[in-house]
Design a protein around this motif. Sequence first.
Motif, PDB file in Angstrom:
ATOM      1  N   SER A 110      56.772   7.728  82.351  1.00 14.37           N
ATOM      2  CA  SER A 110      58.100   8.153  81.436  1.00 14.37           C
ATOM      3  C   SER A 110      57.675   9.140  80.442  1.00 14.37           C
ATOM      4  CB  SER A 110      58.624   6.750  81.001  1.00 14.37           C
ATOM      5  OG  SER A 110      57.509   6.169  79.994  1.00 14.37           O
ATOM      6  N   ALA A 111      58.754   9.916  80.463  1.00 16.05           N
ATOM      7  CA  ALA A 111      58.483  11.174  79.450  1.00 16.05           C
ATOM      8  C   ALA A 111      58.891  10.839  78.168  1.00 16.05           C
ATOM      9  CB  ALA A 111      59.555  12.229  79.988  1.00 16.05           C
ATOM     10  N   ASN A 112      58.152  10.024  77.517  1.00 18.18           N
ATOM     11  CA  ASN A 112      58.304   9.378  76.089  1.00 18.18           C
ATOM     12  C   ASN A 112      57.051   9.336  75.377  1.00 18.18           C
ATOM     13  OD1 ASN A 112      58.557   7.083  77.817  1.00 18.18           O
ATOM     14  ND2 ASN A 112      58.232   6.144  75.876  1.00 18.18           N
ATOM     15  N   ILE A 113      57.254   9.373  73.895  1.00 13.61           N
ATOM     16  CA  ILE A 113      55.963   8.891  73.242  1.00 13.61           C
ATOM     17  C   ILE A 113      55.959   7.431  73.366  1.00 13.61           C
ATOM     18  CG2 ILE A 113      54.870   8.891  71.035  1.00 13.61           C
ATOM     19  CD1 ILE A 113      55.118  11.652  71.994  1.00 13.61           C
ATOM     20  N   SER A 114      54.553   7.071  73.417  1.00 11.18           N
ATOM     21  CA  SER A 114      54.623   5.518  73.791  1.00 11.18           C
ATOM     22  C   SER A 114      55.237   4.634  72.737  1.00 11.18           C
ATOM     23  CB  SER A 114      52.954   5.341  74.008  1.00 11.18           C
ATOM     24  OG  SER A 114      52.705   3.774  74.389  1.00 11.18           O
ATOM     25  N   GLY A 115      55.938   3.603  73.088  1.00  9.85           N
ATOM     26  CA  GLY A 115      56.603   2.879  72.078  1.00  9.85           C
ATOM     27  C   GLY A 115      58.084   3.187  71.749  1.00  9.85           C
ATOM     28  N   HIS A 116      58.325   4.621  72.273  1.00 10.84           N
ATOM     29  CA  HIS A 116      59.707   5.189  72.049  1.00 10.84           C
ATOM     30  C   HIS A 116      60.548   4.917  73.228  1.00 10.84           C
ATOM     31  CE1 HIS A 116      58.729   7.829  68.154  1.00 10.84           C
ATOM     32  NE2 HIS A 116      57.824   6.800  68.353  1.00 10.84           N
ATOM     33  N   THR A 117      61.889   5.212  73.006  1.00  9.21           N
ATOM     34  CA  THR A 117      62.762   5.056  74.130  1.00  9.21           C
ATOM     35  C   THR A 117      62.543   6.026  75.241  1.00  9.21           C
ATOM     36  OG1 THR A 117      64.570   4.409  72.550  1.00  9.21           O
ATOM     37  CG2 THR A 117      65.344   5.078  74.708  1.00  9.21           C
ATOM     38  N   PRO A 118      62.249   5.319  76.445  1.00 13.38           N
ATOM     39  CA  PRO A 118      62.133   6.497  77.659  1.00 13.38           C
ATOM     40  C   PRO A 118      63.640   7.200  77.826  1.00 13.38           C
ATOM     41  CG  PRO A 118      61.490   4.129  78.151  1.00 13.38           C
ATOM     42  CD  PRO A 118      62.207   4.103  76.822  1.00 13.38           C
ATOM     43  N   PRO A 119      63.522   8.494  78.274  1.00 14.64           N
ATOM     44  CA  PRO A 119      64.583   9.334  78.330  1.00 14.64           C
ATOM     45  C   PRO A 119      65.235   9.400  79.666  1.00 14.64           C
ATOM     46  CG  PRO A 119      62.632  10.695  78.431  1.00 14.64           C
ATOM     47  CD  PRO A 119      62.154   9.068  78.178  1.00 14.64           C
ATOM     48  N   THR A 120      66.757   9.323  79.706  1.00 16.06           N
ATOM     49  CA  THR A 120      67.499   9.569  80.797  1.00 16.06           C
ATOM     50  C   THR A 120      68.064  10.892  80.927  1.00 16.06           C
ATOM     51  OG1 THR A 120      69.322   8.792  79.621  1.00 16.06           O
ATOM     52  CG2 THR A 120      68.059   7.055  80.839  1.00 16.06           C
ATOM     53  N   THR A 121      67.415  12.044  80.036  1.00 20.86           N
ATOM     54  CA  THR A 121      67.936  13.448  80.297  1.00 20.86           C
ATOM     55  C   THR A 121      66.654  14.302  79.951  1.00 20.86           C
ATOM     56  OG1 THR A 121      68.408  13.553  77.786  1.00 20.86           O
ATOM     57  CG2 THR A 121      70.078  12.650  79.258  1.00 20.86           C
ATOM     58  N   ALA A 122      66.666  15.385  80.114  1.00 20.95           N
ATOM     59  CA  ALA A 122      65.712  16.621  79.927  1.00 20.95           C
ATOM     60  C   ALA A 122      65.644  16.739  78.433  1.00 20.95           C
ATOM     61  CB  ALA A 122      65.964  17.793  80.742  1.00 20.95           C
ATOM     62  N   ILE A 123      66.804  17.021  77.929  1.00 21.61           N
ATOM     63  CA  ILE A 123      66.919  17.248  76.564  1.00 21.61           C
ATOM     64  C   ILE A 123      66.204  16.109  75.756  1.00 21.61           C
ATOM     65  CG2 ILE A 123      68.375  17.555  74.433  1.00 21.61           C
ATOM     66  CD1 ILE A 123      68.400  19.895  75.953  1.00 21.61           C
ATOM     67  N   ALA A 124      66.533  14.784  75.884  1.00 20.46           N
ATOM     68  CA  ALA A 124      65.863  13.697  75.161  1.00 20.46           C
ATOM     69  C   ALA A 124      64.538  13.629  75.364  1.00 20.46           C
ATOM     70  CB  ALA A 124      66.569  12.347  75.723  1.00 20.46           C
ATOM     71  N   SER A 125      63.818  14.059  76.352  1.00 18.55           N
ATOM     72  CA  SER A 125      62.439  14.128  76.997  1.00 18.55           C
ATOM     73  C   SER A 125      61.829  15.045  76.037  1.00 18.55           C
ATOM     74  CB  SER A 125      62.203  14.576  78.337  1.00 18.55           C
ATOM     75  OG  SER A 125      62.806  13.833  79.235  1.00 18.55           O
ATOM     76  N   LYS A 126      62.479  16.618  75.799  1.00 21.66           N
ATOM     77  CA  LYS A 126      61.852  17.578  74.950  1.00 21.66           C
ATOM     78  C   LYS A 126      62.052  17.231  73.612  1.00 21.66           C
ATOM     79  CE  LYS A 126      61.870  22.555  74.130  1.00 21.66           C
ATOM     80  NZ  LYS A 126      62.485  23.846  74.673  1.00 21.66           N
ATOM     81  N   GLN A 127      63.055  16.421  73.295  1.00 19.96           N
ATOM     82  CA  GLN A 127      62.807  16.072  71.873  1.00 19.96           C
ATOM     83  C   GLN A 127      61.638  15.291  71.500  1.00 19.96           C
ATOM     84  OE1 GLN A 127      66.870  14.065  71.471  1.00 19.96           O
ATOM     85  NE2 GLN A 127      68.035  15.963  71.025  1.00 19.96           N
ATOM     86  N   GLN A 128      61.251  14.414  72.276  1.00 22.47           N
ATOM     87  CA  GLN A 128      60.031  13.802  72.116  1.00 22.47           C
ATOM     88  C   GLN A 128      58.722  14.351  72.143  1.00 22.47           C
ATOM     89  OE1 GLN A 128      59.674   9.553  73.085  1.00 22.47           O
ATOM     90  NE2 GLN A 128      61.787   9.633  73.790  1.00 22.47           N
ATOM     91  N   LEU A 129      58.536  15.282  73.264  1.00 20.24           N
ATOM     92  CA  LEU A 129      57.372  16.014  74.095  1.00 20.24           C
ATOM     93  C   LEU A 129      57.313  17.282  73.490  1.00 20.24           C
ATOM     94  CD1 LEU A 129      57.493  14.481  77.311  1.00 20.24           C
ATOM     95  CD2 LEU A 129      56.457  13.343  75.289  1.00 20.24           C
ATOM     96  N   GLY A 130      58.278  18.025  73.254  1.00 20.28           N
ATOM     97  CA  GLY A 130      58.412  19.417  72.881  1.00 20.28           C
ATOM     98  C   GLY A 130      57.367  20.332  73.388  1.00 20.28           C
ATOM     99  N   LYS A 131      56.618  21.331  73.009  1.00 19.55           N
ATOM    100  CA  LYS A 131      55.670  22.271  73.626  1.00 19.55           C
ATOM    101  C   LYS A 131      54.449  21.675  74.174  1.00 19.55           C
ATOM    102  CE  LYS A 131      57.837  26.097  70.906  1.00 19.55           C
ATOM    103  NZ  LYS A 131      57.712  27.321  70.181  1.00 19.55           N
TER     104      LYS A 131
END
Length: 230
Positions: A144-165
């Motif tokens: 799942s495209a999130n930092i461990s322990g944070h909310t798993p994302p349902t959108t690409a934007i939410a994914s990038k907010q956690q994982l960035g570059k």
Amino acid sequence: MQGKIYSCADPESRAAGMDAAAQAVRGGRLVVIPTDTLYGIGCDAFDNDAVANLLATKHRGPDMPVPVLVGSWETVKGLVATYPENTELLVKAFWPGGLSIVVPQAPSLPWNLGDTRGTVMLRMPLHPIAIELLREVGPMAVSSANISGHTPPTTAIASKQQLGKAVSVYLDGGETPVGKPSTIIDLSGRRPYLLREGAISAEQITDVIGGDPNILCLRPGQEGSPEAGA
């Protein structure tokens, strides 16, 4: 451009994004893709450096190994040590879809997904973008495209907010239709164990393989809701 989001709603942008994602995976870099359940961060399953980078990006250790997504039923047979009836029944019933299956892995595979103890968690997602990329590049290690322990994302934007570059390419396929993680069933032992109930219910599983859904219990010591693949 590192961390670029490609909208897959536009045919031209989708084609460019798929090409960029395939090049990134082959180059040992990380990509974010939509699945039917959640967005996932992934890489080439056989690139051990890329898998290590995936775990580091999620701030997660090898004690929580990375699942593998595949693009077809047939791919599974080359990744497992055995292919018993229950595995085949569940694959045919729920793939592509929201069921992750833990099975003994083929002993000759040169990958390092974490502390798997000789098993691998496999899933075929019900999403055209994910399937297209998987069929282009082969099996991918995807969590799942999130930092461990944070909310798993349902959108690409939410994914990038956690994982960035840290991620090279984000494929934006809109909001994921299910919005909750896959169900995980462990078929690596003498009896099946439900490790997490998610997109597929215990009742749906026992309708296929038989038994009482109340007996399809958590493996001792595995209570709770493990963070795993998208």
